[in-house]
Write an enzyme that holds these catalytic residues in place. Structure first.
Site, PDB file in Angstrom:
ATOM      1  N   ALA A 151       0.837  -1.204   0.000  1.00  0.00           N
ATOM      2  CA  ALA A 151       0.000   0.000   0.000  1.00  0.00           C
ATOM      3  C   ALA A 151       0.876   1.260   0.000  1.00  0.00           C
ATOM      4  CB  ALA A 151      -0.891  -0.017   1.226  1.00  0.00           C
ATOM      5  N   LYS A 176       4.779  -5.569  -5.856  1.00  0.00           N
ATOM      6  CA  LYS A 176       3.949  -4.623  -6.637  1.00  0.00           C
ATOM      7  C   LYS A 176       3.497  -3.544  -5.667  1.00  0.00           C
ATOM      8  CE  LYS A 176       0.340  -3.033  -8.302  1.00  0.00           C
ATOM      9  NZ  LYS A 176       0.127  -1.638  -7.877  1.00  0.00           N
ATOM     10  N   SER A 178       2.002   0.299  -4.521  1.00  0.00           N
ATOM     11  CA  SER A 178       0.815   1.060  -4.944  1.00  0.00           C
ATOM     12  C   SER A 178       1.180   2.058  -6.050  1.00  0.00           C
ATOM     13  CB  SER A 178       0.243   1.820  -3.754  1.00  0.00           C
ATOM     14  OG  SER A 178      -0.677   2.780  -4.199  1.00  0.00           O
ATOM     15  N   GLU A 179       0.273   2.238  -6.971  1.00  0.00           N
ATOM     16  CA  GLU A 179       0.462   3.225  -8.048  1.00  0.00           C
ATOM     17  C   GLU A 179       0.612   4.637  -7.489  1.00  0.00           C
ATOM     18  OE1 GLU A 179      -1.941   1.063  -7.469  1.00  0.00           O
ATOM     19  OE2 GLU A 179      -3.820   1.576  -8.446  1.00  0.00           O
ATOM     20  N   GLY A 230      -6.504  -1.899   1.361  1.00  0.00           N
ATOM     21  CA  GLY A 230      -7.856  -1.728   1.878  1.00  0.00           C
ATOM     22  C   GLY A 230      -8.656  -3.026   1.798  1.00  0.00           C
ATOM     23  N   GLU A 251      -3.354  -8.185   5.108  1.00  0.00           N
ATOM     24  CA  GLU A 251      -3.193  -7.136   6.128  1.00  0.00           C
ATOM     25  C   GLU A 251      -4.059  -5.976   5.686  1.00  0.00           C
ATOM     26  OE1 GLU A 251      -1.472  -6.868   8.930  1.00  0.00           O
ATOM     27  OE2 GLU A 251      -0.550  -8.846   8.810  1.00  0.00           O
ATOM     28  N   GLY A 253      -7.493  -3.036   6.655  1.00  0.00           N
ATOM     29  CA  GLY A 253      -7.655  -1.797   7.415  1.00  0.00           C
ATOM     30  C   GLY A 253      -8.098  -2.007   8.846  1.00  0.00           C
ATOM     31  N   CYS A 285      -2.471   1.668   9.251  1.00  0.00           N
ATOM     32  CA  CYS A 285      -3.517   0.647   9.408  1.00  0.00           C
ATOM     33  C   CYS A 285      -3.948   0.552  10.858  1.00  0.00           C
ATOM     34  CB  CYS A 285      -3.047  -0.690   8.869  1.00  0.00           C
ATOM     35  SG  CYS A 285      -1.470  -1.211   9.513  1.00  0.00           S
ATOM     36  N   GLU A 386     -13.467   2.993   8.006  1.00  0.00           N
ATOM     37  CA  GLU A 386     -12.087   3.454   8.142  1.00  0.00           C
ATOM     38  C   GLU A 386     -11.919   4.742   7.333  1.00  0.00           C
ATOM     39  OE1 GLU A 386      -8.895   1.280   6.065  1.00  0.00           O
ATOM     40  OE2 GLU A 386      -7.739   1.457   7.906  1.00  0.00           O
TER      41      GLU A 386
END
Ligand code: TXE
Length: 492
Positions: A151, A176, A178-179, A230, A251, A253, A285, A386
């Site tokens: 994330a 990978k 997060s963008e 998320g 893992e 929120g 988180c 959240e």
């Protein structure tokens, strides 16, 4: 403006489609970097590199102690490059430097050292099975190439928590990020090159969740998925993994409660509550985003909290004097402001904050004041959803039973804090609270030795600790007969 490449098989590549995604500096609101928009062919390249490193070696064939020594060198590389890595993460997602650099140099590097030490200690057992003349023993074996999807709130921390145990256990990895914040992960790949890992052992593809992310999860050579993000993304990824019968570690929120009992040291509690949500602007988180106050101390704790919030400095995350940095990306900034408006509409009372602001020197950044809502009821959206921003929802209770009931009145179950001078009472409450982590008179601590993870929709599987390494292994049971004719009707 910096243009990045992705990392596969020990080599940097442009994305096959020739497209990049803009990455924004949340302190200025400006584009500062371009991240490769990887798609299926790029992912395929990275996964095949991971597969070759696993199957053809040397990673899987290496002695575990030798693998441990290499993983240890990854920790050294992290220490050497901590300042530079931290600077990129601060620029890319607005995390405060003081929250990154010392961590990279100490407890995050320790993750590599800890799992390096465990690499040659994954013992199986010899089992006295109910079959005569039989030796039965178990082995812990790696899965093969694993996907680690991370994330934007803490890309480096999350990446290290995944790759250290995965590699030490003998898996190979395709990351990978997060963008919204990929730059520090790509810089991490460059830093880890110091350790001279064999090519293909660690790879990183970037791009969109439903392109690069989905291709990675669905790649048939990926054997396990470890995901942080998320609940929505996690559920999609878990479902995609399940369709191919791949295990996943989730893992997700939280809406973690902080309980302040009547006998607590109220100054300590107010400081702990503020520190448990505001410095990362709620983008953690385990942020303690629900404050449950005993009615007898309700007003006094809020008074103390207001004083802390009044003195809090919002500003550039690279400045060591900053208490609260920006929101990491524009979509999240807008989501938080919408959640604040919705809390007002549903009748919560705004005690402080609630506005987007422009601290000196950052006129176009994405900053939101530390915000406290009182008179929140358990069924309000603010008490259940959240927000992942600097927004604290305050509820009140009259006895311990009600406090526990309120704490558990959530679909999440990641963390909880209890503030009291009565240790026995706290331990009893900790047993009754549904959360993967319970803090008593402290909050936000995490070290590589102790497992973290969620109950309920906060996820499953654990990271850190010995459990965190076991999660990256599967058990093989080996049966060796010392009298192969035993029990065989065809044996003479
Ligand atoms: O996360 P996503 P988003 C919460 C927070 C936030 C919300 C959404 O409440 O508002 O999640 O954030 C990849 N297949 N948390 O949308 O989508 C994606 O590219 C494969 C809490 O940014 O969960 C990224 O790398 N991959 C959380 C990663 O999943 C996919 C931290 C996480 O993105 C995918 C961050 C797909 N179909 C947000 N869809 C925490 N646990 O702390 C997405 N991804």
């Amino acid at each position: 403006m910096k243009t990045y490449q992705f990392y596969a098989n020990g080599v940097w590549h442009d994305p096959a489609g020739g497209e990049w995604v803009d990455s924004y500096d949340p302190t200025t609101g400006e584009v500062w970097a371009a991240i490769p928009r990887c798609r299926e062919p790029d992912v395929d390249l990275a996964v095949h590199a991971a597969q070759a490193a696993f199957v053809e070696g040397p990673w899987s064939r290496m002695r575990a102690s030798a693998r441990g020594r290499l993983v240890h060198r990854l920790g050294d590389a992290l220490v050497t490059h901590a300042e530079a890595l931290g600077a990129v993460e601060t620029r890319d997602n607005g995390k405060r430097s003081v929250d990154i650099v010392p961590g990279l140099q100490s407890w995050l590097a320790d993750s590599f050292y800890y799992y390096a030490g465990l690499a040659d200690k994954l013992e199986g057992t010899a089992i006295p099975v109910d079959v005569p003349d039989m030796l039965n023993y178990t082995r812990r074996e790696p899965y093969g190439p694993v996907a680690c999807i991370t994330a934007w709130n803490s890309p480096l921390l999350i990446a290290v928590w995944k790759i250290a145990p995965a590699l030490a256990a003998g898996n190979t990895v395709v990351l990978k990020p997060s963008e919204h914040a990929s730059a520090s992960t790509l810089e991490l790949m460059a830093a880890l090159q110091d350790a001279d890992l064999p090519p293909g052992v660690v790879n990183a593809v970037t791009g969109l969740g439903d392109e690069a992310g989905q291709s990675l999860v669905e790649h048939p050579l990926i054997r396990l998925v470890s995901f942080t993000g998320g609940v929505g993304g996690g559920a999609r990824v878990a479902a995609a993994a399940a369709r191919q019968v791949k295990p996943s570690i989730m893992e997700l929120g939280g809406k973690s409660p902080q309980l302040v009992l009547a006998d607590a040291d109220l100054t300590l509690a107010a400081n702990g509550v503020a520190a448990g949500i505001f410095p990362p602007a709620g983008q953690s988180c385990i942020a303690g985003s629900r404050l449950l106050l005993h009615s007898s101390v309700h007003d006094e704790v809020l008074e103390k909290l207001l004083q802390i919030v009044d003195g809090a400095v919002l500003g550039a995350p690279a400045d060591p004097g900053t208490h609260i940095g920006p929101i990491a990306n524009r979509p999240q900034f807008e989501r938080i402001l919408a959640d604040i408006e919705s809390a007002k509409v549903e009748g919560a009372s705004l005690l402080c904050g609630g506005r987007a602001v422009s601290p000196p020197g950052a006129p176009h950044g994405w900053f939101i004041e530390p915000t406290v809502f009182t008179q929140v009821t358990p069924c309000m959206r603010l008490a259940r959803k959240e927000v992942f921003g600097p927004v604290l929802a305050v509820l009140r209770f009259d006895d311990d039973t009600e406090a526990v009931q309120l704490a558990n009145d959530s679909e999440f179950g990641l963390a909880a804090g209890i503030w009291t001078r009565d240790a026995a009472r706290a331990v009893s409450m900790a047993e009754r609270i549904n959360a993967g982590t319970v803090y008593i008179n402290n909050y936000f601590n995490a070290t590589t030795q102790s497992p973290v993870g969620g109950f309920r929709q906060s996820g499953y599987g654990r990271e850190n600790g010995i459990e965190g390494m076991r999660a990256f292994t599967q058990t093989k049971s080996v049966w060796l007969s010392t009298d192969p004719r035993q029990g065989n009707p065809f044996a003479a």
